[in-house]
Design a protein around this motif. Sequence first.
Motif, PDB file in Angstrom:
ATOM      1  N   TYR A 336       0.830  -1.203   0.000  1.00  0.00           N
ATOM      2  CA  TYR A 336       0.000   0.000   0.000  1.00  0.00           C
ATOM      3  C   TYR A 336       0.867   1.256   0.000  1.00  0.00           C
ATOM      4  CZ  TYR A 336      -3.938  -3.023   1.265  1.00  0.00           C
ATOM      5  OH  TYR A 336      -4.900  -4.004   1.274  1.00  0.00           O
ATOM      6  N   THR A 337       0.257   2.356  -0.371  1.00  0.00           N
ATOM      7  CA  THR A 337       0.933   3.646  -0.402  1.00  0.00           C
ATOM      8  C   THR A 337       0.633   4.420   0.874  1.00  0.00           C
ATOM      9  OG1 THR A 337       0.784   3.758  -2.805  1.00  0.00           O
ATOM     10  CG2 THR A 337       1.150   5.837  -1.635  1.00  0.00           C
ATOM     11  N   TYR A 338       1.666   5.015   1.465  1.00  0.00           N
ATOM     12  CA  TYR A 338       1.513   5.867   2.633  1.00  0.00           C
ATOM     13  C   TYR A 338       2.735   6.771   2.711  1.00  0.00           C
ATOM     14  CZ  TYR A 338       4.647   2.360   4.690  1.00  0.00           C
ATOM     15  OH  TYR A 338       5.700   1.517   4.925  1.00  0.00           O
ATOM     16  N   THR A 339       2.683   7.775   3.552  1.00  0.00           N
ATOM     17  CA  THR A 339       3.791   8.713   3.694  1.00  0.00           C
ATOM     18  C   THR A 339       4.924   8.038   4.450  1.00  0.00           C
ATOM     19  OG1 THR A 339       2.249  10.572   3.748  1.00  0.00           O
ATOM     20  CG2 THR A 339       4.501  10.981   4.533  1.00  0.00           C
ATOM     21  N   ALA A 346      -3.226   8.827   3.873  1.00  0.00           N
ATOM     22  CA  ALA A 346      -4.280   9.804   3.616  1.00  0.00           C
ATOM     23  C   ALA A 346      -5.609   9.102   3.364  1.00  0.00           C
ATOM     24  CB  ALA A 346      -3.902  10.672   2.420  1.00  0.00           C
ATOM     25  N   SER A 347      -6.699   9.830   3.571  1.00  0.00           N
ATOM     26  CA  SER A 347      -8.033   9.238   3.442  1.00  0.00           C
ATOM     27  C   SER A 347      -8.344   8.748   2.023  1.00  0.00           C
ATOM     28  CB  SER A 347      -9.096  10.240   3.872  1.00  0.00           C
ATOM     29  OG  SER A 347      -9.026  11.423   3.097  1.00  0.00           O
ATOM     30  N   SER A 348      -7.570   9.216   1.080  1.00  0.00           N
ATOM     31  CA  SER A 348      -7.790   8.787  -0.310  1.00  0.00           C
ATOM     32  C   SER A 348      -7.062   7.490  -0.658  1.00  0.00           C
ATOM     33  CB  SER A 348      -7.321   9.888  -1.266  1.00  0.00           C
ATOM     34  OG  SER A 348      -5.940  10.165  -1.072  1.00  0.00           O
ATOM     35  N   THR A 349      -6.231   7.002   0.252  1.00  0.00           N
ATOM     36  CA  THR A 349      -5.416   5.836  -0.062  1.00  0.00           C
ATOM     37  C   THR A 349      -6.148   4.533   0.213  1.00  0.00           C
ATOM     38  OG1 THR A 349      -4.439   5.717   2.152  1.00  0.00           O
ATOM     39  CG2 THR A 349      -3.334   7.132   0.539  1.00  0.00           C
ATOM     40  N   VAL A 368      -5.123   7.159  10.045  1.00  0.00           N
ATOM     41  CA  VAL A 368      -4.617   5.808   9.794  1.00  0.00           C
ATOM     42  C   VAL A 368      -3.118   5.889   9.542  1.00  0.00           C
ATOM     43  CG1 VAL A 368      -4.638   3.867   8.174  1.00  0.00           C
ATOM     44  CG2 VAL A 368      -6.796   4.887   8.941  1.00  0.00           C
ATOM     45  N   TYR A 369      -2.392   5.030  10.247  1.00  0.00           N
ATOM     46  CA  TYR A 369      -0.940   4.981  10.099  1.00  0.00           C
ATOM     47  C   TYR A 369      -0.513   3.532   9.888  1.00  0.00           C
ATOM     48  CZ  TYR A 369      -0.113   9.815  11.569  1.00  0.00           C
ATOM     49  OH  TYR A 369      -0.062  11.182  11.630  1.00  0.00           O
ATOM     50  N   ALA A 370       0.514   3.363   9.091  1.00  0.00           N
ATOM     51  CA  ALA A 370       1.105   2.036   8.922  1.00  0.00           C
ATOM     52  C   ALA A 370       1.532   1.494  10.277  1.00  0.00           C
ATOM     53  CB  ALA A 370       2.308   2.125   7.982  1.00  0.00           C
ATOM     54  N   TYR A 371       1.278   0.240  10.507  1.00  0.00           N
ATOM     55  CA  TYR A 371       1.668  -0.483  11.727  1.00  0.00           C
ATOM     56  C   TYR A 371       0.875  -0.058  12.965  1.00  0.00           C
ATOM     57  CZ  TYR A 371       5.567  -1.477   8.592  1.00  0.00           C
ATOM     58  OH  TYR A 371       6.322  -1.839   7.503  1.00  0.00           O
ATOM     59  N   MET A 372      -0.225   0.688  12.785  1.00  0.00           N
ATOM     60  CA  MET A 372      -1.029   1.082  13.939  1.00  0.00           C
ATOM     61  C   MET A 372      -1.591  -0.162  14.623  1.00  0.00           C
ATOM     62  SD  MET A 372      -4.383   2.710  12.024  1.00  0.00           S
ATOM     63  CE  MET A 372      -5.265   3.129  13.516  1.00  0.00           C
TER      64      MET A 372
END
Length: 511
Positions: A336-339, A346-349, A368-372
Motif C-alpha cells: 500500500y501507499t503511505y507517507t 491519507a483518506s484517499s489511499t 490511519v498509520y502504517a503499523y497502527m
Amino acid sequence: MKKLLKNILIVTAVSSIVSCKKSYLDTEPTNAISIGTVFETTDNAKMAVNGLAKMMTQQYLSTQGFNGEGTIKMYYGNYPGNHFSINLSSWAPIINSTYNDNTISVYCYYPWYYYYKIIGNANTIILHVDEATGASTQKDFIKAQALTYRAYCFLMLVQLYGNRWDDSHGGSTPGIVLRTDESNGDQARANLEDSYKQIYADLDQAIALYTSSGLKRTKNYEVDASVAYAIYARAALTRQDYANAETYAVKAMDGYPLMTNTEYNAGFCTPNREWIWGSYGASDETLYFYSYFAYIAYNSSASAVRTTPKMISRELYNKIPSTDMRRSLFLDPTGYTYTTSTGNAASSTLLYKYAFTTRPSLNSTASVYAYMQFKIAANDQPGVGNLNHFRSAEMYLIEAEAKYRQGKPDAEVQNLLVALNNTSGRNASYTCTKTGTALLDEIKLYRAIELWGEGFDWFDMKRWNDPINRKTYANGGNFITSLALTITPDANNKWTWKLPLKETDFNTLAE
C-alpha cells in the motif's frame, strides 16, 4: 461493586499518609472519616481495600492525563521503550528519557506521588485491621491484600527510582524509602538489596495470611495469593533471583490457562481466563478523556488516539511470523501507499480504506498509520475498559528466562516457548530449537511480541541492560526523526529516575 468504587475510597480519607512529611501532599477531602470508623468492622475494612483498587484508576494532579496505573504503563513503560512508536515530537523528553534527572518535573514526581499514596493507605489497613470487629480469617485476608498492594508499589518504585540490578553492586546502591508505618518524618532511602528484602517480606507474610484465612477473592480486580505469586515472580526476575522467579511464576500461572485466539482478539479490555489481576473499568466510572484507553485504544473517540494512533515498531512487526495471529493485531502496509516519513495514510489511499475494512469500529475521524495497533480496544467511549496488570503469558516468559539464566536444559526453555506460542494457538507453526544466546534472544523477542503495549517495553530494556535503538523509515524503522535515536544503558542517569524535589525538600535524609 459499582457503588463501592464510587463511594469507598480511603485515599487520604482515613489519614493524610503520604510519601513525605509536612503538608505538600495533604489532600484530605471534606468527607474524611476517622480511622476508628473505617476499621470498626471487617466489612468497612474490606471497603478500604477496595479503595486501593480504585486508586489505581483515578485521575491525579488535575492535568497531564495522570490516570493511576495506566499512566505508568503508557508514559513510563510504553512511550520510552524500543517497540512503541508514536508521532509525538513534543513528547521527546519523555519518550527519549531525558527527564530522568529533572527533579522538578511532574513526570519525575508522579510515580513517587502515586505509589506512596497507595502505600500510605495500605499501611493504615495493615496496622489497624486487627482492631476491627469480625472474623480473624477476614482480617488475615484483608491484611494480606494490603501487603500485596504495598509490595507491588514498592516493586514499581524500585524499578523506576533504583538502579538496574547489574548496576547496583550487589544491591548496595540507593533504593527507595521503605515507609511501613504511619509516620511522615525524615527517613533515609534503603539500599536496593533491603528494598527487595522488604518486597519479599511483604509477599511472604501476605501468602501466609492468604493461606491461614482460607478465603478466596470473587473478582479479578481483587488481589489474592495468585497475585502475590505473580508480583514475587516479577520482583525476583528484576532482582536476578532466578530460582525464586521460576518458582513463583509456576505458582502464579496455576489456574490461569492461556487465552484463546478469540479472547486475544477481544481488545484486552475485559478479563478472561488468563488474567491474574486487572483493574475494574465501567461506563459509569469512566475518566473520560483522561483514561488509559483514551490514550491507546484503537477504537477510541479521543483525540489522543484519533490524531496519533499508537504503532508497533516496524522492525518488531517484521519479526512476527506470517503464521502468527498476533501479526494481525497491527496494520500491515505491505503493498500500500503511505507517507514514508511519518507512516500516515491519507483518506484517499487504499491503506486507509483497508484499515476501516479490517477494523470497522475505528472512529470515523480516525487517522490511519502504517503499523497502527489493533490489539487494545475500548469497551465504551471515549476510553472505558478493564486494565490488565498480570497474566499467565508473562509467567511463561518469566519461567523461561529464569530457567535459561540458571543454565537449565535448553529443552525446558524451548518447551515453554512452544507452549506459549504453538500449543496456545497463537502460532500453530511455531517451533523452537535455538540454544545459547540465540535462545535468550528468542525469549526477548517473544516478550516484546506477546506483551507489546502493556507497559513492559522500557522496564525490560532497562533490566536487560540493552540499548534502545529506534530508526526512521529511511533507515528501516518507523520513528519520526526526533524520536529515532540510540539510548545506551549508561545514558540518562543509567535510566534511573532521581527522587523528585518534592520529596527531598521535605525529607532531608532521602538524598
